[in-house]
Design a protein around this motif. Structure first.
Motif, mmCIF file in Angstrom:
data_model
loop_
_atom_site.group_PDB
_atom_site.id
_atom_site.type_symbol
_atom_site.label_atom_id
_atom_site.label_comp_id
_atom_site.label_asym_id
_atom_site.label_seq_id
_atom_site.Cartn_x
_atom_site.Cartn_y
_atom_site.Cartn_z
ATOM 1 N N GLU A 134 34.351 53.315 42.772
ATOM 2 C CA GLU A 134 35.260 52.524 41.935
ATOM 3 C C GLU A 134 36.443 51.963 42.723
ATOM 4 N N GLN A 135 36.467 52.162 44.025
ATOM 5 C CA GLN A 135 37.603 51.724 44.823
ATOM 6 C C GLN A 135 37.462 50.284 45.314
ATOM 7 N N GLU A 136 36.417 49.613 44.890
ATOM 8 C CA GLU A 136 36.173 48.264 45.374
ATOM 9 C C GLU A 136 37.192 47.288 44.795
ATOM 10 N N SER A 137 37.712 46.419 45.651
ATOM 11 C CA SER A 137 38.674 45.399 45.256
ATOM 12 C C SER A 137 38.270 44.077 45.899
ATOM 13 N N VAL A 138 39.072 43.045 45.679
ATOM 14 C CA VAL A 138 38.776 41.744 46.280
ATOM 15 C C VAL A 138 38.790 41.836 47.801
ATOM 16 N N LEU A 139 39.742 42.597 48.331
ATOM 17 C CA LEU A 139 39.846 42.751 49.784
ATOM 18 C C LEU A 139 38.644 43.482 50.350
ATOM 19 N N THR A 140 38.257 44.594 49.718
ATOM 20 C CA THR A 140 37.097 45.343 50.215
ATOM 21 C C THR A 140 35.811 44.538 50.056
ATOM 22 N N SER A 141 35.723 43.738 48.984
ATOM 23 C CA SER A 141 34.560 42.869 48.798
ATOM 24 C C SER A 141 34.473 41.848 49.923
ATOM 25 N N PHE A 142 35.641 41.298 50.293
ATOM 26 C CA PHE A 142 35.670 40.323 51.393
ATOM 27 C C PHE A 142 35.232 40.976 52.700
ATOM 28 N N ILE A 143 35.758 42.155 52.987
ATOM 29 C CA ILE A 143 35.421 42.841 54.239
ATOM 30 C C ILE A 143 33.943 43.213 54.282
ATOM 31 N N SER A 216 34.331 36.193 45.924
ATOM 32 C CA SER A 216 34.300 35.331 44.737
ATOM 33 C C SER A 216 33.212 35.779 43.772
ATOM 34 N N TYR A 217 32.058 36.154 44.321
ATOM 35 C CA TYR A 217 30.933 36.610 43.494
ATOM 36 C C TYR A 217 31.297 37.867 42.710
ATOM 37 N N ASP A 218 31.870 38.852 43.396
ATOM 38 C CA ASP A 218 32.240 40.099 42.721
ATOM 39 C C ASP A 218 33.334 39.872 41.675
ATOM 40 N N PHE A 219 34.277 38.991 42.001
ATOM 41 C CA PHE A 219 35.366 38.698 41.069
ATOM 42 C C PHE A 219 34.832 38.024 39.810
ATOM 43 N N LEU A 220 33.974 37.010 39.979
ATOM 44 C CA LEU A 220 33.416 36.310 38.831
ATOM 45 C C LEU A 220 32.472 37.201 38.035
ATOM 46 N N LYS A 221 31.749 38.088 38.743
ATOM 47 C CA LYS A 221 30.830 39.001 38.058
ATOM 48 C C LYS A 221 31.582 39.921 37.115
ATOM 49 N N LYS A 222 32.752 40.413 37.551
ATOM 50 C CA LYS A 222 33.553 41.291 36.699
ATOM 51 C C LYS A 222 34.063 40.550 35.475
ATOM 52 N N ILE A 223 34.422 39.280 35.663
ATOM 53 C CA ILE A 223 34.950 38.503 34.530
ATOM 54 C C ILE A 223 33.834 38.154 33.544
#
Length: 226
Positions: A134-143, A216-223
């Motif tokens: 559950e620690q995934e964020s936009v930064l970790t997704s990018f990395i 972007s994919y992970d961010f949009l998927k959450k929304i």
């Protein structure tokens, strides 16, 4: 474009599986209880199959856009700088003198590159997501996306070399994949490592692009699907 197609296909298949996944056993019908166990038994296989199909469909779907990559290769080749003025001029020349089939030269390595790289990318991304929990964020997704994307693009970089070699020619017979690979191997002093010349630039580009796309994919998927 092919990556966006893959993301859409993968999201649709994920929703399809969740829709038809059984929520409870058939307690009211004991004679049909075996159906639950059959679906449950094939559940891991079905998820893997959907992932493979999504990667293959997305890679194959880019066949529609191969002419753009074909013309791009010609415009970047110094031998055709005086022959073609711009993109539309190159398209008109190919269609008028050689037909539509000439625009699809180099199709096989493109499909192989896209299908395999997509599959490996999302397998590794899924595993990294489990580690992050559950620690995934936009930064970790990018990395994660940047590291995995750079890795996969490096592995399949020889496909780009073979594709470019195929598409840098105009007219004549369509050469087979293995024939072109052997020609390059002979021309580059029989060295496998010679297929990786320029890979560092490709890795840098993929590092940034895959990182941005994954975040972007992970961010949009959450929304969209939360």
């Amino acid at each position: 474009m092919y990556l966006l197609l893959f993301l859409l296909i993968k999201l649709y298949l994920d929703r399809f599986w969740k829709m038809y996944q059984p929520k409870q056993r058939f307690s009211r019908y004991p004679e049909r209880e075996y159906d639950y166990y059959i679906v449950e038994f094939y559940h891991p296989f079905a998820k893997k199959l959907f992932r493979v199909l999504a990667a293959h469909f997305a890679g194959t779907a880019e066949a529609i856009l191969v002419p753009l990559e074909r013309v791009q290769t010609l415009l970047q080749d110094w031998r055709y700088h005086d022959k073609f003025k711009n993109t539309s001029h190159a398209f008109k020349y190919l269609l008028k003198n050689y037909g539509v089939s000439e625009c699809y030269r180099g199709l096989v390595p493109i499909i192989c590159r896209n299908s395999c790289s997509n599959l490996i990318f999302f397998i590794l991304k899924e595993q990294s997501g489990k580690l992050m929990d559950e620690q995934e964020s936009v930064l970790t997704s990018f990395i994660n996306g940047a590291l995995i994307g750079g890795f996969t693009s490096t592995i399949f970089y020889p496909m780009n070399v073979i594709k470019t070699h195929m598409q840098s020619k105009i007219g004549g017979d369509f050469e087979k994949f293995m024939t072109v690979a052997h020609e390059i191997y002979i021309a580059r002093n029989r060295s496998i490592m010679s297929f990786y010349k320029g890979v560092h630039l490709n890795c840098m580009r993929s590092f940034i692009s895959w990182g941005v796309i994954t975040a972007s994919y992970d961010f949009l998927k959450k929304i969209m699907f939360s």
